[in-house]
Design an enzyme around this catalytic site. Structure first.
Site, PDB file in Angstrom:
ATOM      1  N   ASP A 141       7.707  62.248 -32.125  1.00 31.94           N
ATOM      2  CA  ASP A 141       8.136  61.322 -31.061  1.00 31.94           C
ATOM      3  C   ASP A 141       9.079  61.968 -30.053  1.00 31.94           C
ATOM      4  O   ASP A 141       9.596  61.298 -29.165  1.00 31.94           O
ATOM      5  CB  ASP A 141       8.836  60.095 -31.680  1.00 31.94           C
ATOM      6  CG  ASP A 141       7.862  59.005 -32.122  1.00 31.94           C
ATOM      7  OD1 ASP A 141       6.742  58.943 -31.574  1.00 31.94           O
ATOM      8  OD2 ASP A 141       8.230  58.216 -33.012  1.00 31.94           O
ATOM      9  N   ARG A 193      13.393  60.187 -36.699  1.00 33.44           N
ATOM     10  CA  ARG A 193      13.728  60.713 -35.372  1.00 33.44           C
ATOM     11  C   ARG A 193      15.154  61.265 -35.288  1.00 33.44           C
ATOM     12  O   ARG A 193      15.579  61.730 -34.214  1.00 33.44           O
ATOM     13  CB  ARG A 193      13.535  59.619 -34.302  1.00 33.44           C
ATOM     14  CG  ARG A 193      12.110  59.101 -34.195  1.00 33.44           C
ATOM     15  CD  ARG A 193      11.896  58.291 -32.915  1.00 33.44           C
ATOM     16  NE  ARG A 193      12.007  59.125 -31.709  1.00 33.44           N
ATOM     17  CZ  ARG A 193      11.959  58.659 -30.466  1.00 33.44           C
ATOM     18  NH1 ARG A 193      11.815  57.361 -30.245  1.00 33.44           N
ATOM     19  NH2 ARG A 193      12.062  59.472 -29.428  1.00 33.44           N
ATOM     20  N   ARG A 228      17.117  48.338 -31.992  1.00 38.19           N
ATOM     21  CA  ARG A 228      17.533  49.715 -32.193  1.00 38.19           C
ATOM     22  C   ARG A 228      19.026  49.927 -31.914  1.00 38.19           C
ATOM     23  O   ARG A 228      19.765  50.287 -32.829  1.00 38.19           O
ATOM     24  CB  ARG A 228      16.713  50.647 -31.284  1.00 38.19           C
ATOM     25  CG  ARG A 228      15.178  50.558 -31.503  1.00 38.19           C
ATOM     26  CD  ARG A 228      14.741  51.261 -32.763  1.00 38.19           C
ATOM     27  NE  ARG A 228      13.309  51.175 -33.015  1.00 38.19           N
ATOM     28  CZ  ARG A 228      12.407  52.071 -32.610  1.00 38.19           C
ATOM     29  NH1 ARG A 228      12.775  53.119 -31.910  1.00 38.19           N
ATOM     30  NH2 ARG A 228      11.132  51.921 -32.912  1.00 38.19           N
ATOM     31  N   HIS A 237      12.554  48.310 -27.317  1.00 39.42           N
ATOM     32  CA  HIS A 237      13.547  48.992 -26.474  1.00 39.42           C
ATOM     33  C   HIS A 237      13.617  48.223 -25.150  1.00 39.42           C
ATOM     34  O   HIS A 237      12.591  47.728 -24.666  1.00 39.42           O
ATOM     35  CB  HIS A 237      13.098  50.419 -26.120  1.00 39.42           C
ATOM     36  CG  HIS A 237      13.375  51.459 -27.142  1.00 39.42           C
ATOM     37  ND1 HIS A 237      12.476  52.479 -27.421  1.00 39.42           N
ATOM     38  CD2 HIS A 237      14.466  51.695 -27.925  1.00 39.42           C
ATOM     39  CE1 HIS A 237      13.004  53.275 -28.335  1.00 39.42           C
ATOM     40  NE2 HIS A 237      14.190  52.826 -28.666  1.00 39.42           N
ATOM     41  N   CYS A 292       9.290  56.067 -21.155  1.00 36.69           N
ATOM     42  CA  CYS A 292       9.685  56.647 -22.437  1.00 36.69           C
ATOM     43  C   CYS A 292       9.657  58.176 -22.400  1.00 36.69           C
ATOM     44  O   CYS A 292      10.420  58.839 -23.080  1.00 36.69           O
ATOM     45  CB  CYS A 292       8.762  56.190 -23.565  1.00 36.69           C
ATOM     46  SG  CYS A 292       8.766  54.432 -23.852  1.00 36.69           S
TER      47      CYS A 292
HETATM   48  N1  ARG Z   1       7.479  55.870 -31.471  1.00 30.25           N
HETATM   49  C1  ARG Z   1       8.694  55.827 -30.717  1.00 30.25           C
HETATM   50  C2  ARG Z   1       9.708  54.928 -31.404  1.00 30.25           C
HETATM   51  O1  ARG Z   1       9.315  53.910 -31.900  1.00 30.25           O
HETATM   52  C3  ARG Z   1       8.429  55.364 -29.323  1.00 30.25           C
HETATM   53  C4  ARG Z   1       9.635  55.447 -28.429  1.00 30.25           C
HETATM   54  C5  ARG Z   1       9.369  54.953 -27.057  1.00 30.25           C
HETATM   55  N2  ARG Z   1      10.442  55.226 -26.217  1.00 30.25           N
HETATM   56  C6  ARG Z   1      10.997  54.350 -25.355  1.00 30.25           C
HETATM   57  N3  ARG Z   1      11.922  54.779 -24.536  1.00 30.25           N
HETATM   58  N4  ARG Z   1      10.684  53.081 -25.374  1.00 30.25           N
HETATM   59  O2  ARG Z   1      10.889  55.213 -31.444  1.00 30.25           O
END
Ligand code: ARG
Length: 278
Positions: A78, A103, A148, A177, A271
């Site tokens: 990612d 991550r 998040r 997000h 993203c």
């Molecule tokens: N697979 C990543 C996650 O879930 C995607 C992140 C997408 N990034 C964003 N800025 N929305 O963290």
């Protein structure tokens, strides 16, 4: 410090040249699921992702923007989603601290990129996913929470950057997000999908942005709100048809891109893009 992209006539909106950081998706895959878009059984094709990502980079360059690259790291599929790597304002870099272990190593990697280039950096004490949940306007930073980024990190970013941070609560797991549900059109106005926000946050958005572009479900569901505007051009997923027409009616130039392979991980143009603001 802003550089006009071109002399705007009265009928045109004025854009400014931007500086972006991106990460080529050489090690991209969908091998775990940390949001509802991700299906490890279905996976994703790395070569297709790289080709689509190159299209995004070329779009920025042809608009006159500067694109820097950070080296991708094997085992961090990612990492292509550079927006999550940090929040940069006035040359100060607030580091990311990821929610999921998968991550976690990305935060220090992005922070090191900036530290090596002489930026003032802060390692975050609270969970936050960089520009995924922080979007910078001229007078304030809009900050998402709910899936998040921890609200305590909103306060930490405000203290470090000296810019007012406005907390917004996200309520739909597909829009985990802030940058999946809202994007700045310029320094003063935004486009957003109201249903992604709590009732109170919707009222905050209505109060702050009475002239906002309001998106519908069909455009949000193709990650049409995960767009990047320079004040004049809006780089946006090609599938976001209705939203694109509305943006054109408002005088923006739409630059459609195809990032369907990256959407399999829950990401779009924004993203993949971390803005470096000096
Ligand atoms: N697979 C990543 C996650 O879930 C995607 C992140 C997408 N990034 C964003 N800025 N929305 O963290």
């Amino acid at each position: 410090m802003t550089t006009p992209l071109a002399v705007a006539t009265n009928s045109e909106r004025a854009g400014t040249a931007r500086h972006y950081l991106m990460c080529r998706p050489e090690f991209f895959s969908v091998s775990y699921a940390i949001n509802p878009w991700m299906d490890p059984l279905a996976g994703a094709d790395t070569a297709t992702a790289v080709r689509q990502w190159e299209g995004l980079r070329e779009a920025y360059q042809s608009l006159g923007h500067t694109v820097d690259l950070i080296d991708p790291i094997p085992g961090l599929p990612d990492m292509v989603f550079a927006a999550n790597g940090a929040l940069v304002a006035d040359g100060r870099v607030y580091g990311a601290r990821f929610t999921h272990a998968e991550r976690a190593a990305e935060g220090p990697a992005y922070l090191r990129w900036f530290a090596d280039r002489g930026y003032e950096t802060l390692e975050a004490s609270f969970t936050n996913e960089g520009e995924g949940d922080y979007l910078t306007l001229d007078e304030m930073i809009l900050a998402g929470t709910g899936f998040r980024t921890d609200v305590a990190a909103h306060m930490e970013a405000q203290e470090f950057l000296g810019r007012p941070v406005v907390t917004l609560r996200l309520v739909d797991p597909r829009f985990y997000h802030l940058d999946t549900a809202l994007f700045p059109l310029d320094g003063h106005n935004v486009a957003y999908y109201p249903e992604a926000f709590s009732a109170g946050s919707r009222r905050v958005l209505e109060r702050l942005f009475p002239d906002a572009v309001i998106a519908e479900a069909a455009d949000a569901e193709v990650l049409g709100l995960n767009a990047v505007s320079d004040g004049r051009h809006v780089v946006i997923n090609a599938e976001a048809k209705k939203l694109s027409v509305e943006l054109e009616n408002r005088g923006y130039e739409v630059v459609p891109v195809d990032l369907s392979e990256l959407r399999k991980a829950g990401g779009g143009p924004k993203c993949c893009t971390l803005e470096i603001r000096r």
